[in-house]
Enzyme design. Structure first.
Site, PDB file in Angstrom:
ATOM      1  N   GLN A 128      40.512  38.602  42.063  1.00 43.27           N
ATOM      2  CA  GLN A 128      41.164  37.617  41.202  1.00 43.27           C
ATOM      3  C   GLN A 128      40.104  36.750  40.526  1.00 43.27           C
ATOM      4  OE1 GLN A 128      44.595  37.501  40.693  1.00 43.27           O
ATOM      5  NE2 GLN A 128      44.075  36.062  39.071  1.00 43.27           N
TER       6      GLN A 128
ATOM      7  N   ASP B 290      42.352  47.085  37.830  1.00 48.68           N
ATOM      8  CA  ASP B 290      42.345  46.150  36.701  1.00 48.68           C
ATOM      9  C   ASP B 290      41.719  46.792  35.455  1.00 48.68           C
ATOM     10  OD1 ASP B 290      43.596  43.702  36.903  1.00 48.68           O
ATOM     11  OD2 ASP B 290      41.916  42.690  37.878  1.00 48.68           O
TER      12      ASP B 290
ATOM     13  N   LYS C 126      51.455  39.049  42.851  1.00 49.26           N
ATOM     14  CA  LYS C 126      51.030  40.447  43.011  1.00 49.26           C
ATOM     15  C   LYS C 126      51.511  41.003  44.357  1.00 49.26           C
ATOM     16  CE  LYS C 126      47.326  39.856  39.768  1.00 49.26           C
ATOM     17  NZ  LYS C 126      46.023  39.346  39.432  1.00 49.26           N
TER      18      LYS C 126
END
Ligand code: NAD
Length: 286
Positions: free
Chosen positions: A97, A120, A53
């Protein structure tokens, strides 16, 4: 006849090029897009994803901060850090995460993220907005899968789509996206009866179960579009999807490979979502 391969490398590069162009345009207007990623603990796969990322951000001209926290981090500490990032006007996207260590409640942590920074698309607000067709952050994996279907030139309206998997982060939002495109959608899961017959009726088949070779050639309608979301390790430790690729590609009309498919699109869509978050801030200033 062998299926057309829907190439995640090419399409992800396309999405990232747009993100890079948009990042440059935002900077000209005084906004430098920034993503903050929280990595808690020592999960090696998570560390690899987070490095990916950060690399994608660098390629797209997006600032990134990786907050690496020890396994012993308390839930209260993580929540306080998220609240601080919510309040920081220079931060546009916040991502935690997953998975988190067992002593931290994931649901609580996700719900602490400001929905306007939830790149997300996992907060209840964004999930709800997706459900009712409002502008929102769409979870990156289903957004990437939809991009691939559309890039293959498939007109979804009126098509029969089958999604195998009903998780909150892949299967369910995938189904909502397909409904929004006017497909007729069947969602299958571990309790589904006659999975093979249901899959074989699909014009568009999305495999997101996490089971190697779950989708075999007899389960695929000739000419169907097959999107393989699965990311599994085979007996040799190699990355593979949910689709028995070689035989299925003899039946399908178009298919995504693993690796080189949806995984790359997931990464690219995170960049697109981060840009979108920064663009919202710019619009709010106008
Ligand atoms: P999950 O375990 O949360 O959900 C799996 C779903 O599949 C469940 O709804 C379950 O009912 C269903 N399922 C499992 N076995 C089945 C079977 N035999 N028949 C029918 N349905 C079955 O997983 P998830 O987080 O949704 O991920 C699914 C897969 O996609 C995994 O392989 C995961 O690694 C992968 N994934 C890939 C990306 C990517 O970027 N490519 C992103 C997220 C997840």
């Amino acid at each position: 006849m062998a299926a057309t391969i829907i190439d995640g490398k090419v399409l992800a590069a396309e999405v990232k090029a747009v993100a890079a162009r948009d990042a440059a345009a935002l900077k000209e207007q005084g906004i430098s897009p920034k993503l903050v990623v929280f990595l808690v603990g020592e999960n090696p796969a998570s560390a690899v994803y987070v490095r990916g990322k950060a690399k994608d951000c660098a390629e797209c001209g997006i600032d990134s901060i990786v907050e690496t926290l020890p396994e012993t981090t308390t839930e209260a500490d993580l929540l306080a850090r998220i609240v601080a990032m919510n309040a920081d006007p220079t931060v546009h996207g916040i991502l935690v995460q997953l998975p988190l260590p067992g002593h931290i409640e994931e649901k609580k942590v996700i719900e602490a993220i400001d929905p306007k920074k939830d790149v997300d698309g996992f907060t209840p607000v964004n999930i709800g907005r997706l459900q009712i067709g409002e502008d929102c952050f769409v979870p990156c994996t289903p957004a990437g899968a939809l991009y691939m279907i559309q890039a293959a030139g498939v007109q979804l309206a009126g098509k029969d789509a089958v999604v195998v998997g009903r998780s909150n982060i892949v299967g369910k939002p995938m189904a909502m996206l397909l409904v929004a495109q006017s497909a007729t959608v069947t969602v299958c899961h571990s309790k589904t009866q006659n999975l093979a017959a249901k899959c074989a009726a699909a014009d568009v088949l999305i495999a997101a179960a996490g089971q190697e070779k779950l989708i075999t050639a007899n389960m695929v309608k000739p000419g169907a579009v097959v999107i393989d979301v699965g990311m599994n390790k085979n007996a040799d430790g190699k990355l593979c999807g949910d689709v028995d690729f070689e035989p299925v590609s003899q039946v399908a009309g178009a298919i995504t490979p693993v690796p080189g498919g949806v995984g790359l699109m997931t990464r690219a869509m995170l960049m697109a979502n981060t840009i979108k978050a920064a663009q919202w801030v710019l619009q709010a200033q106008k």
